[in-house]
Design a protein around this motif. Sequence first.
Motif, PDB file in Angstrom:
ATOM      1  N   THR A 224      33.199 -92.024 -17.546  1.00  0.00           N
ATOM      2  CA  THR A 224      34.557 -91.644 -17.892  1.00  0.00           C
ATOM      3  C   THR A 224      35.373 -91.238 -16.661  1.00  0.00           C
ATOM      4  OG1 THR A 224      35.801 -90.264 -19.435  1.00  0.00           O
ATOM      5  CG2 THR A 224      34.040 -89.200 -18.235  1.00  0.00           C
ATOM      6  N   ASP A 225      36.684 -91.141 -16.885  1.00  0.00           N
ATOM      7  CA  ASP A 225      37.603 -90.653 -15.853  1.00  0.00           C
ATOM      8  C   ASP A 225      38.012 -89.210 -16.117  1.00  0.00           C
ATOM      9  OD1 ASP A 225      37.762 -93.269 -14.642  1.00  0.00           O
ATOM     10  OD2 ASP A 225      39.058 -93.850 -16.308  1.00  0.00           O
ATOM     11  N   ILE A 226      38.160 -88.860 -17.402  1.00  0.00           N
ATOM     12  CA  ILE A 226      38.617 -87.523 -17.798  1.00  0.00           C
ATOM     13  C   ILE A 226      37.743 -87.060 -18.963  1.00  0.00           C
ATOM     14  CG2 ILE A 226      40.558 -86.166 -18.712  1.00  0.00           C
ATOM     15  CD1 ILE A 226      42.425 -88.349 -17.511  1.00  0.00           C
ATOM     16  N   VAL A 227      37.420 -85.762 -18.995  1.00  0.00           N
ATOM     17  CA  VAL A 227      36.669 -85.169 -20.108  1.00  0.00           C
ATOM     18  C   VAL A 227      37.590 -84.208 -20.842  1.00  0.00           C
ATOM     19  CG1 VAL A 227      34.817 -83.557 -20.705  1.00  0.00           C
ATOM     20  CG2 VAL A 227      34.363 -85.421 -19.123  1.00  0.00           C
ATOM     21  N   ILE A 228      37.742 -84.434 -22.161  1.00  0.00           N
ATOM     22  CA  ILE A 228      38.442 -83.468 -23.010  1.00  0.00           C
ATOM     23  C   ILE A 228      37.378 -82.590 -23.655  1.00  0.00           C
ATOM     24  CG2 ILE A 228      39.819 -83.154 -25.089  1.00  0.00           C
ATOM     25  CD1 ILE A 228      41.375 -85.621 -24.413  1.00  0.00           C
ATOM     26  N   LEU A 229      37.360 -81.315 -23.286  1.00  0.00           N
ATOM     27  CA  LEU A 229      36.371 -80.371 -23.794  1.00  0.00           C
ATOM     28  C   LEU A 229      36.949 -79.676 -25.023  1.00  0.00           C
ATOM     29  CD1 LEU A 229      33.585 -79.038 -23.209  1.00  0.00           C
ATOM     30  CD2 LEU A 229      34.841 -77.282 -21.958  1.00  0.00           C
ATOM     31  N   VAL A 230      36.378 -79.981 -26.184  1.00  0.00           N
ATOM     32  CA  VAL A 230      36.864 -79.411 -27.438  1.00  0.00           C
ATOM     33  C   VAL A 230      36.080 -78.138 -27.733  1.00  0.00           C
ATOM     34  CG1 VAL A 230      37.182 -79.798 -29.900  1.00  0.00           C
ATOM     35  CG2 VAL A 230      37.475 -81.696 -28.297  1.00  0.00           C
ATOM     36  N   ALA A 251      29.132 -85.217 -12.966  1.00  0.00           N
ATOM     37  CA  ALA A 251      29.786 -86.519 -12.811  1.00  0.00           C
ATOM     38  C   ALA A 251      31.073 -86.422 -11.989  1.00  0.00           C
ATOM     39  CB  ALA A 251      30.094 -87.106 -14.191  1.00  0.00           C
ATOM     40  N   LYS A 252      31.470 -85.173 -11.602  1.00  0.00           N
ATOM     41  CA  LYS A 252      32.684 -84.930 -10.804  1.00  0.00           C
ATOM     42  C   LYS A 252      33.919 -85.494 -11.505  1.00  0.00           C
ATOM     43  CE  LYS A 252      30.107 -84.867  -6.472  1.00  0.00           C
ATOM     44  NZ  LYS A 252      29.896 -85.483  -5.144  1.00  0.00           N
ATOM     45  N   VAL A 253      34.062 -85.098 -12.770  1.00  0.00           N
ATOM     46  CA  VAL A 253      35.163 -85.580 -13.620  1.00  0.00           C
ATOM     47  C   VAL A 253      36.040 -84.390 -13.990  1.00  0.00           C
ATOM     48  CG1 VAL A 253      35.716 -86.675 -15.824  1.00  0.00           C
ATOM     49  CG2 VAL A 253      33.745 -87.449 -14.526  1.00  0.00           C
ATOM     50  N   PRO A 254      37.372 -84.513 -13.907  1.00  0.00           N
ATOM     51  CA  PRO A 254      38.255 -83.402 -14.288  1.00  0.00           C
ATOM     52  C   PRO A 254      38.211 -83.124 -15.792  1.00  0.00           C
ATOM     53  CG  PRO A 254      39.536 -85.373 -13.778  1.00  0.00           C
ATOM     54  CD  PRO A 254      38.127 -85.672 -13.395  1.00  0.00           C
ATOM     55  N   ILE A 255      38.509 -81.867 -16.162  1.00  0.00           N
ATOM     56  CA  ILE A 255      38.398 -81.419 -17.554  1.00  0.00           C
ATOM     57  C   ILE A 255      39.767 -81.004 -18.072  1.00  0.00           C
ATOM     58  CG2 ILE A 255      37.399 -79.640 -19.064  1.00  0.00           C
ATOM     59  CD1 ILE A 255      34.992 -79.534 -17.236  1.00  0.00           C
ATOM     60  N   ILE A 256      40.037 -81.362 -19.335  1.00  0.00           N
ATOM     61  CA  ILE A 256      41.167 -80.814 -20.101  1.00  0.00           C
ATOM     62  C   ILE A 256      40.567 -80.080 -21.292  1.00  0.00           C
ATOM     63  CG2 ILE A 256      43.180 -81.334 -21.510  1.00  0.00           C
ATOM     64  CD1 ILE A 256      43.673 -83.790 -19.800  1.00  0.00           C
ATOM     65  N   VAL A 257      40.928 -78.816 -21.507  1.00  0.00           N
ATOM     66  CA  VAL A 257      40.385 -78.022 -22.614  1.00  0.00           C
ATOM     67  C   VAL A 257      41.308 -78.171 -23.821  1.00  0.00           C
ATOM     68  CG1 VAL A 257      39.755 -75.720 -23.412  1.00  0.00           C
ATOM     69  CG2 VAL A 257      39.270 -76.394 -21.059  1.00  0.00           C
ATOM     70  N   ALA A 258      40.710 -78.594 -24.949  1.00  0.00           N
ATOM     71  CA  ALA A 258      41.449 -78.662 -26.219  1.00  0.00           C
ATOM     72  C   ALA A 258      40.902 -77.566 -27.125  1.00  0.00           C
ATOM     73  CB  ALA A 258      41.279 -80.033 -26.860  1.00  0.00           C
ATOM     74  N   VAL A 259      41.691 -76.478 -27.299  1.00  0.00           N
ATOM     75  CA  VAL A 259      41.271 -75.367 -28.166  1.00  0.00           C
ATOM     76  C   VAL A 259      41.645 -75.752 -29.587  1.00  0.00           C
ATOM     77  CG1 VAL A 259      41.400 -72.896 -28.572  1.00  0.00           C
ATOM     78  CG2 VAL A 259      41.702 -73.788 -26.253  1.00  0.00           C
ATOM     79  N   ASN A 260      40.640 -76.136 -30.359  1.00  0.00           N
ATOM     80  CA  ASN A 260      40.855 -76.684 -31.701  1.00  0.00           C
ATOM     81  C   ASN A 260      40.774 -75.580 -32.764  1.00  0.00           C
ATOM     82  OD1 ASN A 260      41.324 -78.674 -33.579  1.00  0.00           O
ATOM     83  ND2 ASN A 260      39.206 -79.360 -33.675  1.00  0.00           N
TER      84      ASN A 260
END
Length: 698
Positions: A224-230, A251-260
Amino acid sequence: MNVMWSVMRGAGRLIYPNLPLLLCPVRSPAPLLTWPQSRRFASKQVKGQKKQNLKPKVDKQEVEIRQGMTAAALAAAMNRDFDHVLEALLNTSVDLDSLRPDSVLEEKWIKEVVTRSGMKFRWAKLSETRERPNRDVQRRPPADPSLLVSRPPVVTIMGHVDHGKTTLLDSLRKSQIVSTEAGGITQHIGAFLVQLPTGERITFLDTPGHAAFSSMRARGAHATDIVILVVAADDGVMNQTVESIQHARNAKVPIIVAVNKCDKPQADPQRVKQELLAHDVVCEEFGGDVQAIHVSALKDDNLLALAEATVVLAEVLELKADPNGPVEGLVIESRTDKGKGLVTTAIVQRGTLKRGCVLVAGRCWAKVRFLFDEHGRAVLEAGPSAAVQVVGWKELPSAGETVLEVESEQRAREVVEWRSHQEEQQKLLEEQSAIELKQQLHLEEYRREREGLSHLSWRQRKAALYRANKTRFSMRPSERTESQELSLPLIIKGDVDGSVETLLNILDGYDAQDQCQLDVVHFGIGDVSENDVNMAAMFGGSIYGFNVAASRSIQQLAAKKGVALRLHSVIYKLVDQLKEELSSKLPPRVSQNTVGEATVLATFDVSVGKKKVPVAGCRVQKGHLDRRLKFRLIRGRDTVWEGSVSTLKHHKDDVATAKAGMECGLLADGQVDFSAGDLIVCFEELEVPQVTSWDPGF
């Protein structure tokens, strides 16, 4: 008489002039009657009769020699020890005092040793190990930046189980995947292309959140290129959340946090962000660079903001790829489809995949027959970042393998053959190392065994070894088999390669081998077949299937052969049943339950027949005494006796039980020395089923 004999001898010479003089002795005519040499030469060979060889031909051992052999190498080639070489060189000009196992022998002495040993030699052939040319295929070097074009980002949704990852993806792509999943949890890795209202395209990978699917999450992070952390706002950071963070970091991939689940009354997004700080995930409001978006996947709240944050991060990363040249990609999942055959889900990373391309992945290759998108619609080609289903594989590659395009089928076969050869060589090296280690351990054990017997003669040593191993050697093979440890042979079947990989990873963590051996005799992809049932019957094992089916005829065959079919669609239910079967294999554990206690007040002897036996006069302090159960005599802290009671009397009556507060006389089986103040415990033995100590961790 002598004159007569001279006349006869002269006549014989006239008739047989070629006979030697030795055939006519002077003194006695007896040799004419017994003439062994003439009998041997004159014996006529009968047709069909085999000629007897007086000296039987002996096959000599052949020794392979070469120039510059050491004494130790020569001894090994002759299957002898170093002392044998020394003995063979006795009475020669070789200085035996200076000869060592690593001393190099001259050619004539090598031949001399072999000849004196009653063997024959032959020169070793000079064989050159011919190296196979490397026929593997590699990735292309980086393309010219001027040839690169923008590509959609590949985004992996990760997080803990039941935190709403699939529901979030359903809301983004307006589908209902979660309603079709067994147990309401994702158990496969899925790839989907989502087109946002603004026109941007994103390829999403949905990974399982259950603890069992760690390898799938790791594979998703590396593709992947981006990880969305739910993270659920009402649940906070959990075990698989932390593991997903670790996978993204590796994997040295940037993270976006999705607070669900922010729509829930007990939701606390601030607590989630603070908990993430402990794992080095610093959100923007705390001075970090990680975006945190508050969403509700169930009510579609703020999903557009999450998509925009993903697009913005993709623009910052400047994701580009070369759409031309040979295809490069990654296998996300593999499975067997009834209508399509062997199918893989792959993400194209470089080039454009079309029908007719020849691909290689691991030790498998394919000529692409069809390409399908995630909806099952046929597509003609797939560019960078596209996720497609590829049909046309000759064998099924493993998930995580790199896909590379080659120019022809012949080239693909060469690559697969080379990789298979390399894997075989690696396996041979590992097996050779294991064999050498086992031989070394065996040699050490042999030497330890002999150390204690070194002072004995060889006859005494042989007798001692025979006595030590008498029981082992006298046991029949069938008895040896029966005395082996408990074992459970397993056959594992899964719907896709990732499922089988997950199950094997779970079984690799099995740590209760001392209780029951767990042996995986076969694993594969697809429904349960007749071959699986026959193999399970042969090994006496069970078949565990995950998301696979068994036809009615297969079920009937399994019932006929006594093979257990364990088919499940939820991973933790399969593991629970496996733990139950392992526990059922274990012998029951015997536990002791104390029924009653009594104190010995006095002892006296009674006459039974002509014998006097000791009887204990007791008072029951706790519970009751039951004559049919077992008893234990305790004096101080020591157990003096344990056994059964022959007689239990209250006054003069035989009783079966004596309750608390009653006084009774107790006569034990066997000779027991009772003393006043002793404690008598009555107990029963109960068989309690054992439970396996294996804990898979979920």
